[in-house]
Design a protein around this motif. Structure first.
Motif, mmCIF file in Angstrom:
data_model
loop_
_atom_site.group_PDB
_atom_site.id
_atom_site.type_symbol
_atom_site.label_atom_id
_atom_site.label_comp_id
_atom_site.label_asym_id
_atom_site.label_seq_id
_atom_site.Cartn_x
_atom_site.Cartn_y
_atom_site.Cartn_z
ATOM 1 N N LYS A 1 25.856 -10.132 35.050
ATOM 2 C CA LYS A 1 25.370 -10.675 33.777
ATOM 3 C C LYS A 1 26.445 -10.580 32.698
ATOM 4 N N ARG A 2 27.226 -9.513 32.735
ATOM 5 C CA ARG A 2 28.286 -9.361 31.739
ATOM 6 C C ARG A 2 29.456 -10.292 32.045
ATOM 7 N N GLN B 1 24.712 -11.678 29.388
ATOM 8 C CA GLN B 1 24.458 -10.498 28.572
ATOM 9 C C GLN B 1 24.792 -10.755 27.109
ATOM 10 N N ASN C 1 15.861 -2.883 36.602
ATOM 11 C CA ASN C 1 16.670 -3.631 37.567
ATOM 12 C C ASN C 1 17.289 -2.703 38.605
ATOM 13 N N ASN C 2 17.776 -1.540 38.160
ATOM 14 C CA ASN C 2 18.387 -0.596 39.095
ATOM 15 C C ASN C 2 17.361 -0.036 40.076
ATOM 16 N N ASN D 1 20.084 -10.361 38.362
ATOM 17 C CA ASN D 1 19.651 -9.023 37.958
ATOM 18 C C ASN D 1 20.743 -7.970 38.045
ATOM 19 N N ASP D 2 21.933 -8.382 38.393
ATOM 20 C CA ASP D 2 23.071 -7.456 38.487
ATOM 21 C C ASP D 2 23.711 -7.325 37.101
ATOM 22 N N PRO D 3 23.620 -6.150 36.458
ATOM 23 C CA PRO D 3 24.173 -5.991 35.108
ATOM 24 C C PRO D 3 25.645 -6.371 35.012
ATOM 25 N N GLU D 4 26.418 -6.047 36.047
ATOM 26 C CA GLU D 4 27.843 -6.373 36.012
ATOM 27 C C GLU D 4 28.056 -7.883 36.060
ATOM 28 N N GLU E 1 26.037 -2.782 23.073
ATOM 29 C CA GLU E 1 26.514 -3.462 24.272
ATOM 30 C C GLU E 1 28.028 -3.276 24.304
ATOM 31 N N GLY F 1 15.587 -2.699 30.541
ATOM 32 C CA GLY F 1 15.989 -3.680 31.544
ATOM 33 C C GLY F 1 16.906 -3.127 32.622
ATOM 34 N N ASP F 2 17.950 -2.390 32.232
ATOM 35 C CA ASP F 2 18.887 -1.863 33.229
ATOM 36 C C ASP F 2 18.190 -0.897 34.181
#
Length: 561
Positions: free
Chosen positions: A419-420, A425, A319-320, A414-417, A60, A315-316
């Motif tokens: 979540k970080r 995350q 989600n994408n 669900n947006d990885p950005e 990560e 997961g990414d």
């Protein structure tokens, strides 16, 4: 660029809300004296700013905890910040360097390196710290503590699976054979159960659609490009035979005998099928060399028709694909087995994983501040925050007190950005926590994904179409319910470094790494001779001692010991 700005902007808004709602009171995360009702024991303690180091043997982006919304709020409550780092390169090499130098971070999440670090004396015992400063730790882990004590009777780490009550997962978050939805649609949504049926369906689709956007369609891919992910290739054997993920063994539910399946006819049946699939041009030859980013890129490209894997591995990508809105290129899980009369067991039964967790190292600057931070995380209020976030911003509550998420809240979840930047995350899993299948005191699910209201709300029209075709309301509904397995999972049994059992596991994997790719990629006429060579070598290993040890612990766990 605009999407990133929106996510970070929302993080600022949520931070302001956190500051506004964190003052004392009955439910304040930083309020109250030590007790067993979920309140923190740390409110009157020293909150002088301090930064500790946290190292996780996982992949990560590194981050300073206070740069996330959740980390900033926990810092406000405790004064503690974290420099969060992750492994770069080979995990075994990194743990070896740590041990050789004796240079440890304050806190370690060792993942698969836990036995090595325990044997090296990398962690301090936590018993006295928990007794003095851990009322919430005792509340959450109390029923399980004897399950993760080491041979000297002491506790050196806190696991991530201490369930408080139980709720099942409405979706498939673990393993399955996945198929692109366009394949199911063209086939008329058939009830596929066997491995042969699965590949026949993929073959028929690939013949009609040999290319996607000018590139060759890939019939089947698997993520097995390193030691750390090779289980993605070896585990299907037990699933196809009707067993859950017990690691390197299958356990008879009647006799409680554990048997190794590597090198057996069950494994041969699976690997021979992949050999046949490869000969038909359906298998992705890069399965044994691609890294995770390359694998996820293939899944999102629309070229891959099927794969075996665990949902948390991808997961990414999933989600994408969902965000892209091309529903037919997403994947659906199928409970594939060898034969029609086999009952699938992909869904995990209630479990307690005792050999994964977080520990305080012998080089920790202030173990008392750290254990108090852990204890503060385990208040029910903070557990809700670390999973759900902030009421009316990242989740909502209806008139009956049920937690749910609006479409916009689901989108940001669900947006990885996001979540970080928000911190999910980094904080929703690899810390002291309730188990995934836990229930909160008010009856809501601890894990967001297990809340029925959230699961239903996330379903697209494409999801509902598949569920309707199979007569189900959730994806887990068309998988068999798990049988009771009080020992589960057997892979959590601590074998210890350098023991005959641990050496067997290492040598077994080495043989699989050497032979299984060759067996799959070989000409069909070469398969039997290569298989005989593999099993001849395998029979030289001491599988009996390994099986006897696992069986002994399985029986002890089944007896409640």
């Amino acid at each position: 660029m605009r999407k990133k700005w929106l996510s970070l902007g929302m993080a600022v808004v949520v931070t302001a809300a956190l500051v506004g709602c964190s003052n004392g009171g009955e439910n304040g995360s930083g309020a109250g004296a030590a007790s067993t009702d979920g309140k923190s024991a740390a409110s009157a303690d020293d909150k002088t700013p301090v930064t500790f180091t946290y190292f996780r043997f996982g992949t990560e982006k590194d981050v300073t905890a206070s740069d996330t919304v959740l980390g900033k709020e926990l810092q406000k409550q405790t004064g503690v910040d974290w420099k969060i780092e992750h492994v770069v390169g080979d995990a075994k090499t990194k743990s070896g360097v740590m041990i050789a130098s004796g240079d440890y971070p304050d806190v370690i999440v060792p993942e698969g390196e836990i036995d090595k670090l325990l044997d090296a004396g990398a962690f301090i015992p936590l018993d006295e710290l928990i007794e003095k400063y851990g009322p919430n730790i005792k509340r959450v882990y109390g029923p399980y503590m004897d399950k993760f004590r080491q041979k000297d009777g002491k506790i050196y780490h806190l696991p991530f699976s201490a369930n408080q009550g139980y709720i099942s997962d409405p979706n498939i978050s673990q393993g399955a054979f996945w198929v692109q939805r366009s394949v199911l649609k063209e086939a008329g949504y058939p009830k596929i159960k066997t491995l042969d049926e699965y590949f026949d369906m993929i073959k028929a689709y690939k013949e009609k659609h040999p290319q996607v956007d000018g590139k060759d369609t890939i019939g089947f891919a698997i993520f097995a490009g390193s030691k750390d992910n090779f289980f993605t290739l070896t585990n299907p054997t037990m699933h196809l035979a009707g067993y859950p993920n017990d690691g390197g063994v299958i356990v008879d539910t009647k006799t409680l005998e554990a048997k190794v399946y590597s090198g057996t006819d069950l494994e041969k049946r699976w690997i021979k099928k992949l050999n046949d699939v490869n000969a038909m041009g359906l298998f992705d030859p890069e399965s044994f060399v691609m890294n995770k980013d390359q694998y996820l890129a293939k899944l999102t490209s629309g070229r891959v028709l099927g794969y075996f894997g665990y949902n948390w591995q991808v997961g990414d990508a999933t989600n994408n694909l969902k965000k892209a809105g091309i529903d037919e290129k997403r994947y659906a899980p199928l409970p594939i087995v060898f034969d029609k009369d086999i009952k699938d067991q992909y869904i995990d039964p209630p479990s307690f994983v005792n050999n994964r967790g977080i520990g305080i190292s012998v080089k920790a600057k202030d173990p008392v501040r750290i254990i108090k931070y852990f204890d503060n995380m385990l208040t029910e209020e903070n557990q809700i925050m670390l999973q759900w976030g902030i009421k009316d911003q990242t989740y909502s509550v209806d008139a009956k007190g049920r937690y749910y998420m609006t479409p916009e809240q689901i989108k940001q979840r669900n947006d990885p950005e996001f979540k970080r930047s928000f911190g999910w995350q980094y904080f929703e899993y690899s810390w002291p926590r309730y188990g995934n299948n836990s229930l909160l005191k008010d009856g809501n699910s601890f894990a967001v994904g297990n809340q029925p209201e959230v699961a239903y709300a996330e379903y697209t029209e494409g999801d509902k179409k598949i569920l309707d075709a199979y007569g189900a309301k959730t994806f887990s509904e068309y998988f068999a319910k798990p049988d009771v397995r009080p020992w589960y999972p057997a892979w959590s049994i601590n074998l210890g470094q350098g023991t005959p059992e641990q050496l067997f596991g290492q040598k077994s994997q080495d043989l699989q790494l050497k032979y299984l790719p060759k067996l799959i990629m070989s000409q069909p006429g070469q398969f039997d001779s290569l298989w005989n060579e593999y099993t001849t070598e395998y029979k030289k290993l001491d599988s009996k001692t390994y099986e006897a040890t696992i069986t002994k612990v399985v029986k002890e766990r089944a007896a409640g010991k």
